[in-house]
Design an enzyme around this catalytic site. Structure first.
Site, mmCIF file in Angstrom:
data_model
loop_
_atom_site.group_PDB
_atom_site.id
_atom_site.type_symbol
_atom_site.label_atom_id
_atom_site.label_comp_id
_atom_site.label_asym_id
_atom_site.label_seq_id
_atom_site.Cartn_x
_atom_site.Cartn_y
_atom_site.Cartn_z
ATOM 1 C CB CYS A 1 -0.926 0.013 1.205
ATOM 2 S SG CYS A 1 -2.006 -1.426 1.228
ATOM 3 C CB CYS B 1 -12.952 -0.604 7.063
ATOM 4 S SG CYS B 1 -13.039 -1.900 8.307
ATOM 5 C CE LYS C 1 -14.117 5.290 8.140
ATOM 6 N NZ LYS C 1 -14.867 5.240 6.946
ATOM 7 C CG HIS D 1 -5.837 2.195 0.441
ATOM 8 N ND1 HIS D 1 -4.844 2.894 -0.201
ATOM 9 C CD2 HIS D 1 -5.226 1.201 1.125
ATOM 10 C CE1 HIS D 1 -3.674 2.328 0.075
ATOM 11 N NE2 HIS D 1 -3.878 1.311 0.871
#
Lengths: 390, 475
Positions: A87, A207, A334, A338
């Site tokens: 990531c 998440c 958030k 992502h």
């Protein structure tokens, strides 16, 4: 020995697409949009002026090889390297590009990242089978990895689901104001607490979402920057990258209460930038809040507070947009979601725009210098970059 | 001389009440509960668990042969016993064999073990028997069948019970059957089977008694296979066995009829209550009958406390609340997302040492034990300086999660059954990450004591991948 590239690299162009569930565009469309926006801002021609390119994609379906860049942009014959580092791929593309510029080998380079995940139809992140060929050792989804940390933090420090919910509420407040964010909706604590469980104890609002998006920056040396954009550029003060284990759960010494990768990358970046007390010397930060628990642990690992005090920062509203040290003024992962290869680049775009006083969403007051932190894998890879107004 | 040196049993933790089966199927309840193997269990995993219960306090390297008997071998082409031998950490040169295709195959496996010991070829033979038969959904057999495993270690000494005489009688009787293409057990009119069953059982026992020069009264307990509890008692009465004093309890109230394992499970239960000098007769049935008897020795009193056995496993239970959950356990309905098709069978073979016998590496430089086995020590970085060591089988939970995105076996989560996973510190200091089984949401906690249990992880590449999971220590 690691040398320094403090003040040697300027960020002169930034570009970022709308993040979200982007059904009507593909990875190529997104990357073209972000790269051209960054080149326009830098007053350069991507075909004539660019000497080298680093492009980050995590999934092979978002683009493989240097052609992940050359094919969509139709820019051929230049050195292009695809970067994949979990990531943290996006910020690692920037790190490699910065090293090339600082070395003097290239004058003007592009670092960019893109990910197109929604097309795969997976719930959560799609699997990466070839990365873990061992057929029986258990695997964890991304939220499950960080859930292991939350369980320990609850046990050892007495943190609660409410502390995590406060992170979500804060970031959703900030994201509401950002036109490029995936989610632009304020939420309250109850909404976060009532959400379904994704990986106990993390619920839906703990998440970040699965999103599509792309981001790009143009880097050069300060003397060239002045000619292209006058004083409207930022400089890199420090950067660091550290890679740890891919299986922290097999390390009997691992405490699940923070990430050595972040601490080591932060140490490198702070040292290069000459920062001793980040809480005092920096104005704000952008941390990798893939999950709410991660943001709280990031506070500690970035040395904004002592271990165990991460939750105090959110309880005392230190990290809100009006607080003493705003964190994720854009709404963070958030609210942006992502898209893995894009995230690290998007963070640096936001960081640059904040120090230049032209944030698209909420502007941190008097922001002159800040950091961005990108975390990847099972806490395996962390990258930290410190950027200041010229 | 051949004796039973040790015995062990395994009954899955899950039970379903026959009242619930009756509610779902409309067939009147026969009362009590039956044992149901978890969805990650089969005859191989249950045989491993029974084997562990049998030999956990003994030297496994002293075992010379492993016999596995079942009518439900998970593999038709591929040796099941070899997987069990590896999981039990037996020597590489043990003789292994699968005994199958008849409900009496468990007794056959015992007889073959006795023969191997008598011939001098083996000193110690471990016999594991397990069955996991699938009845036609909605049939009365769903209430009758149960899943379980049992194991006996036989050796050249008298042990806890000396194995005496055998008798075999062959007759291709009606009974039950299952063709290679069938999923469910088939049966013709059971009334016809009853007649043949009683005659064959009676003739076999009579012949055995003649060989031994004994009469029925000389036996403290008699145990044999029957298709259901009613047939069991009727046959006993017909043969002249005193049902009250001599007939071993059929384990129907708590377990059900466990196929090839059943007669030997009843023998293990009988041994739990046996006194020195007792004679116990055990008979298996299926295409004939095969019977033997044992004489219990003084050593029986020293062994019973060391294992969970039949009683311990019966006590430790959880109720499956619904028939729908039973259907999921038995895979009678499809509800999961399409599964990732492939996993590397080659990797599974190459990593056997840390997958099946569950070994880790002990670094010769820093002394720490870590998992799995790798070239370089993750603690101190020493390269190629380690010895492989068998890991502790118990530990406690360091941290855990219920993962709704990645379900059991690494399949995509279905939003209903989470992948339950825990980071565990084993008693020897090794840290492992294991799936947790035999639990539902909300049961785990930090510091909870757990033990490893052998399970089926997934069936990617159409192959059965077995490995260890953790479960809360069973009572």
């Amino acid at each position: 020995m690691i040398g320094s590239l403090k003040d040697k690299v300027a960020i002169i162009g930034t570009g970022v697409t709308k993040f979200g569930e982007i059904w009507d565009k593909d990875a190529e469309d997104l990357l073209v949009e972000a790269v051209h926006e960054a080149c326009n801002e830098a007053n350069i021609d991507p075909v004539k002026d660019v000497d080298g390119i680093w492009v980050a994609t995590f999934y092979t379906f978002s683009g493989v090889g240097g052609t992940a860049f050359s094919e969509p942009l139709k820019i051929f014959g230049k050195p292009v390297t695809r970067v994949e580092n979990y990531c943290a791929s996006g910020m690692d593309a920037i790190r490699n590009a910065a090293i090339a510029v600082a070395s003097g080998l290239y004058d003007i380079v592009i670092a960019c990242g893109v990910e197109k995940i929604l097309d795969q139809g997976a719930r959560g992140l799609p699997g990466v089978g070839e990365m873990n060929p061992q057929p029986v050792l258990p695997r964890l989804s991304a939220p499950a990895m960080f859930a292991l940390c939350a369980v320990r933090a609850f046990k050892v420090w007495g943190w609660t689901k409410e502390d995590l919910a406060k992170v979500a509420v804060k970031n959703h407040y900030n994201g509401y104001y950002h036109p490029k964010a995936h989610f632009r909706r304020k939420i309250d604590i109850e909404t976060a607490l009532k959400a379904p469980i994704i990986a106990y104890p993390l619920g839906l609002y703990d998440c970040c979402a699965v999103s599509d998006g792309a981001a790009a920056v143009v880097l050069t040396r300060p003397e060239i920057a002045r000619k292209l954009v006058g004083d409207e550029y930022a400089v890199i003060k420090g950067l660091g990258l550290a890679v740890e284990t891919a299986t922290p759960w097999l390390d009997p010494n691992f405490d699940f209460l923070g990430f050595p990768s972040t601490r080591k990358a932060a140490d490198m970046a702070y040292k290069m930038a000459g920062i001793e007390d980040p809480r005092k010397e920096l104005d704000f930060g952008i941390v990798h809040d893939c999950f709410t628990i991660t943001e709280l642990l990031d506070y500690q690992d970035m040395r904004l507070c002592k271990p165990g005090e991460g939750a105090d920062l959110i309880r005392e509203e230190v990290t809100t947009i009006h607080g003493d040290f705003p964190i994720n003024p854009d709404g963070g992962l958030k609210c942006f979601g992502h898209p893995i290869g894009a995230t690290g680049c998007r963070m640096v775009v936001e960081l640059t725009r904040q120090v230049l006083g032209r944030a698209e969403g909420l502007q941190v007051k008097d922001a002159e210098i800040g950091f961005a932190h990108n975390l990847g894998g099972p806490f395996s890879v962390a990258s930290v970059i410190i950027v200041a107004r010229k | 001389m051949v004796g039973i040196l040790s015995y062990g049993a395994y009954i899955p933790i899950w039970r379903i009440s026959r009242t619930e089966l009756s509610r779902a199927t409309g067939i009147p309840s026969m009362g009590g509960e039956r044992a149901v193997a978890g969805w990650d269990e089969d005859s191989i995993t249950m045989a491993v668990e029974a084997g562990l219960d049998c030999i956990s306090d003994l030297d496994v390297r002293g075992v010379d042969a492993l016999h596995f008997a079942t009518t439900t071998p998970p593999y038709i082409e591929k040796q099941n016993a070899t997987i069990i031998a590896s999981a039990l950490d037996l020597r590489r040169d043990v003789s292994v064999a699968d005994f199958t295709s008849s409900l009496r195959c468990g007794i056959t496996a015992i007889r073959a073990a006795v023969d191997a010991i008598k011939s001098g070829r083996c000193k110690r033979v471990l016999v594991t028997v397990a069955d996991c038969r699938l009845p036609v959904p909605g049939s009365a057999q769903e209430q009758i069948y149960g899943d379980a495993g049992v194991a006996f270690l036989l050796g050249k000494e008298r042990g806890i019970a000396e194995v005496k005489e055998f008798h075999v009688l062959n007759e291709p009787i009606l009974g039950t059957w299952r063709r290679s293409e069938d999923r469910y057990v088939m049966q013709f009119d059971p009334r016809a089977d009853n007649v043949v069953y009683v005659r064959v059982l009676s003739e076999t026992i009579k012949a055995l008694l003649e060989k031994a020069g004994l009469c029925l009264k000389d036996f403290s307990k008699i145990a044999f296979y029957a298709n259901d509890p009613r047939q069991y008692v009727r046959a006993a009465s017909a043969i002249g066995i005193d049902v009250k004093s001599q007939l071993q309890d059929f384990l129907f109230a708590d377990v059900g009829v466990t196929g090839a394992a059943h007669a030997l499970l009843l023998l293990a239960a009988a041994l739990e209550d046996a006194k020195p000098g007792d004679r116990i007769l055990c008979a298996g049935y299926g295409d004939g009958c095969e019977a033997f008897y044992v004489e219990v020795t003084d050593e029986i009193e020293s062994i019973n406390e060391k294992r969970r056995g039949v009683k311990g496993h019966i006590r430790s239970k959880k109720l499956l609340p619904t028939y729908e959950l039973y259907m999921d356990f038995k895979r009678l309905r499809d509800r999961r997302w399409p599964e990732p098709a492939k996993a590397s069978v080659v990797t599974y073979w190459r990593d056997e040492i840390f997958e099946l016998p569950f070994y880790g590496m002990k670094c010769k430089e820093c002394g720490r034990i870590t998992y799995p086995v790798a070239r370089v020590c993750r603690i101190c970085g020493a390269k190629d300086k380690y010895e492989i060591v068998k890991l502790a089988r118990r530990g406690k939970i360091f941290t855990y999660t219920y993962d709704f995105l990645l379900g059991p076996g690494g399949y995509p989560g279905d939003g209903v059954y989470p992948g339950i996973k825990a980071v565990i510190d084993l008693e020897d200091g090794t840290r492992v990450l294991l799936e947790v089984t035999d639990v539902l949401m909300g049961e785990l906690d930090v510091d909870m004591p757990v033990e490893v249990t052998f399970r089926l992880i997934h069936q990617k590449s159409d192959y059965r991948f077995y490995y260890w999971k953790a479960r809360p220590v069973r009572g």
